[in-house]
Scaffold this motif. Structure first.
Motif, PDB file in Angstrom:
ATOM      1  N   PRO A   1      60.247  49.878  75.361  1.00 51.25           N
ATOM      2  CA  PRO A   1      61.313  48.972  75.787  1.00 51.25           C
ATOM      3  C   PRO A   1      62.555  49.169  74.927  1.00 51.25           C
ATOM      4  N   ILE A   2      63.697  48.922  75.500  1.00 50.60           N
ATOM      5  CA  ILE A   2      64.955  49.032  74.780  1.00 50.60           C
ATOM      6  C   ILE A   2      65.192  47.698  74.088  1.00 50.60           C
ATOM      7  N   MET A   3      65.067  47.703  72.773  1.00 50.10           N
ATOM      8  CA  MET A   3      65.263  46.482  72.003  1.00 50.10           C
ATOM      9  C   MET A   3      66.669  46.505  71.408  1.00 50.10           C
ATOM     10  N   LYS A   4      67.356  45.373  71.486  1.00 54.07           N
ATOM     11  CA  LYS A   4      68.703  45.273  70.927  1.00 54.07           C
ATOM     12  C   LYS A   4      68.778  43.954  70.164  1.00 54.07           C
ATOM     13  N   LEU A   5      69.229  44.022  68.925  1.00 56.81           N
ATOM     14  CA  LEU A   5      69.372  42.840  68.086  1.00 56.81           C
ATOM     15  C   LEU A   5      70.848  42.626  67.801  1.00 56.81           C
ATOM     16  N   ILE A   6      71.339  41.425  68.104  1.00 59.18           N
ATOM     17  CA  ILE A   6      72.726  41.092  67.785  1.00 59.18           C
ATOM     18  C   ILE A   6      72.733  39.926  66.806  1.00 59.18           C
ATOM     19  N   VAL A   7      73.689  39.942  65.897  1.00 58.83           N
ATOM     20  CA  VAL A   7      73.936  38.827  64.985  1.00 58.83           C
ATOM     21  C   VAL A   7      75.434  38.594  65.055  1.00 58.83           C
ATOM     22  N   GLU A   8      75.816  37.539  65.765  1.00 60.24           N
ATOM     23  CA  GLU A   8      77.241  37.308  65.983  1.00 60.24           C
ATOM     24  C   GLU A   8      77.501  35.894  66.475  1.00 60.24           C
ATOM     25  N   SER A   9      78.775  35.525  66.410  1.00 58.33           N
ATOM     26  CA  SER A   9      79.213  34.273  67.020  1.00 58.33           C
ATOM     27  C   SER A   9      80.021  34.655  68.255  1.00 58.33           C
ATOM     28  N   SER A  10      79.442  34.372  69.411  1.00 63.90           N
ATOM     29  CA  SER A  10      80.102  34.686  70.678  1.00 63.90           C
ATOM     30  C   SER A  10      79.481  33.831  71.780  1.00 63.90           C
TER      31      SER A  10
ATOM     32  N   SER B   1      81.489  29.234  67.589  1.00 56.30           N
ATOM     33  CA  SER B   1      81.696  29.791  66.247  1.00 56.30           C
ATOM     34  C   SER B   1      80.394  29.888  65.449  1.00 56.30           C
ATOM     35  N   MET B   2      79.306  29.309  65.950  1.00 53.90           N
ATOM     36  CA  MET B   2      78.004  29.398  65.276  1.00 53.90           C
ATOM     37  C   MET B   2      77.485  30.831  65.387  1.00 53.90           C
ATOM     38  N   VAL B   3      76.920  31.347  64.301  1.00 55.34           N
ATOM     39  CA  VAL B   3      76.342  32.695  64.319  1.00 55.34           C
ATOM     40  C   VAL B   3      74.882  32.588  64.763  1.00 55.34           C
ATOM     41  N   TYR B   4      74.523  33.400  65.753  1.00 50.55           N
ATOM     42  CA  TYR B   4      73.157  33.454  66.276  1.00 50.55           C
ATOM     43  C   TYR B   4      72.622  34.867  66.120  1.00 50.55           C
ATOM     44  N   ALA B   5      71.353  34.982  65.794  1.00 49.80           N
ATOM     45  CA  ALA B   5      70.644  36.260  65.898  1.00 49.80           C
ATOM     46  C   ALA B   5      69.856  36.178  67.196  1.00 49.80           C
ATOM     47  N   VAL B   6      70.000  37.180  68.039  1.00 51.92           N
ATOM     48  CA  VAL B   6      69.281  37.217  69.311  1.00 51.92           C
ATOM     49  C   VAL B   6      68.716  38.618  69.490  1.00 51.92           C
ATOM     50  N   LEU B   7      67.429  38.685  69.796  1.00 52.91           N
ATOM     51  CA  LEU B   7      66.770  39.955  70.078  1.00 52.91           C
ATOM     52  C   LEU B   7      66.539  40.049  71.581  1.00 52.91           C
ATOM     53  N   PHE B   8      66.966  41.159  72.160  1.00 48.26           N
ATOM     54  CA  PHE B   8      66.812  41.407  73.587  1.00 48.26           C
ATOM     55  C   PHE B   8      65.757  42.480  73.807  1.00 48.26           C
ATOM     56  N   ASP B   9      64.895  42.268  74.782  1.00 48.94           N
ATOM     57  CA  ASP B   9      63.981  43.290  75.280  1.00 48.94           C
ATOM     58  C   ASP B   9      64.614  43.780  76.575  1.00 48.94           C
ATOM     59  N   ASP B  10      65.267  44.914  76.504  1.00 41.73           N
ATOM     60  CA  ASP B  10      66.102  45.419  77.569  1.00 41.73           C
ATOM     61  C   ASP B  10      67.241  44.424  77.773  1.00 41.73           C
ATOM     62  N   LYS B  11      67.287  43.703  78.880  1.00 42.71           N
ATOM     63  CA  LYS B  11      68.378  42.745  79.110  1.00 42.71           C
ATOM     64  C   LYS B  11      67.933  41.302  78.934  1.00 42.71           C
ATOM     65  N   VAL B  12      66.676  41.082  78.582  1.00 46.76           N
ATOM     66  CA  VAL B  12      66.128  39.727  78.490  1.00 46.76           C
ATOM     67  C   VAL B  12      66.114  39.259  77.037  1.00 46.76           C
ATOM     68  N   PRO B  13      66.785  38.141  76.720  1.00 50.56           N
ATOM     69  CA  PRO B  13      66.698  37.610  75.356  1.00 50.56           C
ATOM     70  C   PRO B  13      65.293  37.052  75.117  1.00 50.56           C
ATOM     71  N   VAL B  14      64.660  37.449  73.998  1.00 53.68           N
ATOM     72  CA  VAL B  14      63.276  37.058  73.747  1.00 53.68           C
ATOM     73  C   VAL B  14      63.076  36.267  72.466  1.00 53.68           C
ATOM     74  N   ALA B  15      63.996  36.388  71.493  1.00 55.34           N
ATOM     75  CA  ALA B  15      63.851  35.655  70.229  1.00 55.34           C
ATOM     76  C   ALA B  15      65.228  35.336  69.678  1.00 55.34           C
ATOM     77  N   THR B  16      65.317  34.218  68.958  1.00 55.61           N
ATOM     78  CA  THR B  16      66.609  33.795  68.421  1.00 55.61           C
ATOM     79  C   THR B  16      66.445  32.908  67.198  1.00 55.61           C
ATOM     80  N   CYS B  17      67.520  32.771  66.443  1.00 59.02           N
ATOM     81  CA  CYS B  17      67.673  31.742  65.412  1.00 59.02           C
ATOM     82  C   CYS B  17      69.162  31.620  65.111  1.00 59.02           C
TER      83      CYS B  17
END
Length: 188
Positions: free
Chosen positions: A45-54, A88-104
């Motif tokens: 699976p294509i995993m993508k991790l973002i850490v940003e405020s958006s 403006s809150m920073v979130y970490a979100v992990l995507f499995d392909d296009k589906v968000p699966v984990a966050t904090c």
């Protein structure tokens, strides 16, 4: 019918991610359909991790938190989504392909302490280390910003998870949104 006129279209590719074989077919001279597995592979699976405020990060985090905390755990909507949730809150979100699966989410507790909050992994995505990845991503961001300490208000059933990440219990049990919790902390 000569072999030069035989067509060999591919079927079954849309599910390659979950491991279905890639198959090809061709019609024989007697008009029978012959299916032969040409190759079998499993695509990671294509995993993508973002850490940003958006807005996209906030929306993805909200999807996961709604699924886990409100629908699965029964926490009141108004308790789960508080005034701290903003673009403006920073979130970490992990995507499995296009589906968000984990966050904090990243909260500043004081000048040197990160407060990790609202850690959640979709039920069907648990057991793969995704929660660890999003927490670690926020810890890495905090270290880059000069933070030296991290704390989490852990639900009692998540304490062992945080202990595996190096956190230690530093408080007595208290209730947050009607759920028993303790504070867990660690140095970064």
């Amino acid at each position: 019918m000569s072999s030069a006129n035989m067509q060999t279209p591919t079927v079954g590719l849309m599910s390659a991610k979950i491991g279905l074989p890639v198959q090809k077919y061709r019609k024989s001279d007697d008009n029978q359909l012959n299916i032969k597995v040409q190759e079998v592979y499993f695509e990671e699976p294509i995993m993508k991790l973002i850490v940003e405020s958006s807005k996209p990060a906030r929306g993805a985090a909200a999807y996961i938190r709604m699924s886990v905390f409100v629908l699965e755990r029964g926490i009141a909507f108004r308790d789960e989504f508080d005034d701290k949730d903003s673009d403006s809150m920073v979130y970490a979100v992990l995507f499995d392909d296009k589906v968000p699966v984990a966050t904090c989410r990243f909260e500043t507790y004081n000048d040197h302490t990160l407060k990790v909050g609202r850690v959640a992994t979709l039920k069907e995505a648990r057991g793969h280390g995704y929660g660890r990845k999003v927490v670690s991503a926020l810890e890495d961001k905090a270290k880059q910003m000069g933070f030296t300490h991290s704390l989490i208000h852990s639900e009692m059933d998540a304490v062992k998870f945080y202990q595996r990440l190096g956190y230690e219990i530093t408080s007595d049990v208290f209730y947050e949104d009607g759920v028993p919790c303790v504070v867990v902390e660690k140095d970064l």
